[in-house]
Design a protein around this motif. Structure first.
Motif, PDB file in Angstrom:
ATOM      1  N   ARG A 110       0.864  -1.185   0.000  1.00 14.12           N
ATOM      2  CA  ARG A 110       0.000   0.000   0.000  1.00 14.12           C
ATOM      3  C   ARG A 110       0.903   1.239   0.000  1.00 14.12           C
ATOM      4  O   ARG A 110       1.430   1.620   1.046  1.00 14.12           O
ATOM      5  N   ARG A 112       2.263   4.791   0.282  1.00  7.76           N
ATOM      6  CA  ARG A 112       1.873   5.942   1.094  1.00  7.76           C
ATOM      7  C   ARG A 112       2.836   7.098   0.803  1.00  7.76           C
ATOM      8  O   ARG A 112       4.040   6.900   0.725  1.00  7.76           O
ATOM      9  N   PRO A 114       3.951  10.622   2.419  1.00  9.51           N
ATOM     10  CA  PRO A 114       3.798  11.437   3.626  1.00  9.51           C
ATOM     11  C   PRO A 114       3.368  12.864   3.282  1.00  9.51           C
ATOM     12  O   PRO A 114       3.383  13.279   2.120  1.00  9.51           O
ATOM     13  N   ASN A 118       3.332  14.967  -0.297  1.00  9.61           N
ATOM     14  CA  ASN A 118       2.162  15.598  -0.912  1.00  9.61           C
ATOM     15  C   ASN A 118       2.431  17.071  -1.195  1.00  9.61           C
ATOM     16  O   ASN A 118       2.062  17.583  -2.254  1.00  9.61           O
TER      17      ASN A 118
END
Length: 136
Positions: A110, A112, A114, A118
């Motif tokens: 999954r 991701r 942080p 972003n």
């Protein structure tokens, strides 16, 4: 009570999803191969941001870029959307590769990003959008 997926079920699900994605992607690529987005009047989805504002979004030119890459014209692809070609294409290839390797190994990946990641992505997109609209 949730049931933990087994390695075999994760592997099967990964192969199924990858097969579907590959089929959809191949169908889209075949259609795009025969549809020159540089020519007006082609049946392609227009950018809703450009339609609403008249400005180029950070992804504008992505379809033309993909068409040019499929036809081996890297310089024109770079001209269509330089940031998307140089930064996003390798990042997406890396993420898809990690997902596929993990899934075939029976693990769930999954990805991701942080909060700082972003912010960096949104910052690059904003600067690219402003720069390309000031130049053109």
């Amino acid at each position: 009570m949730p049931v933990e997926p087994t390695e075999a079920s994760i592997r099967t699900r990964t192969v199924r999803r990858a097969s579907i994605a590959l089929g959809v992607g191949a169908s889209a690529a075949v259609y795009l191969w025969h549809t020159d987005p540089h020519q007006p009047g082609q049946l392609l989805i227009p950018c809703p941001f450009k339609w609403a504002t008249g400005l180029l979004c950070p992804l504008c030119g992505g379809t033309r870029m993909a068409y040019d890459l499929m036809h081996g014209d890297v310089m024109t692809a770079f001209h269509d959307n330089a940031v998307l070609l140089v930064l996003a294409a390798p990042a997406v290839a890396y993420a898809v590769g990690r997902w596929l390797v993990a899934g075939l190994g029976g693990r769930v990946h999954r990805p991701r990003l942080p909060a700082r990641g972003n912010a960096v992505v949104l910052g690059i997109a904003a600067v690219w959008m402003v720069a390309r609209n000031l130049v053109s």
